[in-house]
Design an enzyme around this catalytic site. Sequence first.
Site, PDB file in Angstrom:
ATOM      1  CG  HIS A   1      -1.780   1.215   1.351  1.00 35.21           C
ATOM      2  ND1 HIS A   1      -3.071   1.268   0.884  1.00 35.21           N
ATOM      3  CD2 HIS A   1      -1.531   2.452   1.867  1.00 35.21           C
ATOM      4  CE1 HIS A   1      -3.577   2.463   1.104  1.00 35.21           C
ATOM      5  NE2 HIS A   1      -2.658   3.200   1.708  1.00 35.21           N
ATOM      6  CD  GLU A   2       1.697   3.699   3.630  1.00 34.84           C
ATOM      7  OE1 GLU A   2       2.039   4.755   3.073  1.00 34.84           O
ATOM      8  OE2 GLU A   2       0.610   3.575   4.219  1.00 34.84           O
TER       9      GLU A   2
ATOM     10  CG  HIS B   1       0.359   6.211  -0.834  1.00 38.50           C
ATOM     11  ND1 HIS B   1      -0.723   6.723  -1.518  1.00 38.50           N
ATOM     12  CD2 HIS B   1      -0.149   5.589   0.268  1.00 38.50           C
ATOM     13  CE1 HIS B   1      -1.837   6.419  -0.863  1.00 38.50           C
ATOM     14  NE2 HIS B   1      -1.517   5.720   0.205  1.00 38.50           N
TER      15      HIS B   1
END
Length: 405
Positions: A26-27, A30
């Site tokens: 997820h990170e 980004h």
Amino acid sequence: MLQFLHTAVTYILSFVLVLTLVVTIHELGHFWAAKSFGVAVDRFSIGFGRSIAAWTDKSGVEWRIGWAPLGGYVRFAGDENVASVPDQDDLETLRQSIVAREGQGGLARYYHFKPIWQRAVIAAAGPFANFGLAIVLFALLLMTVGETVLPARVDAVSPGSAAERGGFRAGDLVVEANGKTIDSFFELQQIVALRADVPTRFTVQRGEQKVLLTATPERKIVNQRLGGEQRLGVLGLASSEKPGDRQVKRYGPIEALVGGVKRTWNVLDTTVYYLGRLVRGQETADQLGGPLRIAQASGQVAEAGAEGAKGLASQILGSGVALLGLAAVLSVGIGFMNLLPVPVLDGGHLLFYAYEAVARRPLAAKVQAVGYRVGLALLLGLMLFATWNDLQQLRVFKILGGLLS
């Protein structure tokens, strides 16, 4: 005592591994999106709290691992608040500081001065990275392990059940339910489980004919191996277990990728459908689980994957494969949750960017602050409720009561 310690270590380790994989991807979503637009990143962290390991790469990004593995974050250069969406006054102050320090060209490195569409892509990249992870994991499992397929053929109908009232007969092959093609008995169970008290149309193959039936699943307490007791919709059908019925199907790369997309969509569709029924008061909140239930599921999945394997290496491999399936499902859930339009989550950022695109200015700092407090309160409230559900489901209070009585 040794058995308890072994179980505790299995559950905790499985939980940490699954959650770390999902959060890291997820990170990284980004992070990669920000880097592709030339945004300067100060820190990439997995876990919160004091770091237990940290290092800085050549580009100046500090990579760190926090002691509490319950999340993570990417901190962009210039971030001074949780929102990452300063108001007009904050932006002007930040602009002047950057220009004085780095010149006019330095603004291009900062997230807050990127076009709205780029900031929106960066915010949405985390959840979509989770969807991508789920697709890849499902596809990988379909190619290597395959899937066990048991046709949705009815072997017996329970007397007095919803299925009997609906007209099901032994020998029927269910080919469609609620407008969806049914390829296995498991798919049929999934649809029925979340349609308690809802009249549902089924198409069955009965000999040479296709027959349309309507049945209303009954809400009953079902004791599942993974998840414990849950109130789910039940028809009262028993699957056929004749020799040759249960088969293992493996997929080629293209088929597996298509299957990964389909399974990811099914998990997402089921989640949205369940939440919709929950909001309308048509479903109980029993299935809303928090960290404790995820940890329990992780441990149970790991143990189930290791069953029957000979030797430690085979047990670890079996557990790892099973946990990848759980990680895929959890990844879809985390991706969906982060897209909800709640401040603090990625969806809240997207909501603020939508306002900025229409109003041509960021939302006022005071409004943002209130929004984030409300969003944080909602998120914490949901986590507390889910944890309460976990404690009830795991019968912690009954156990403690028994110890104290």
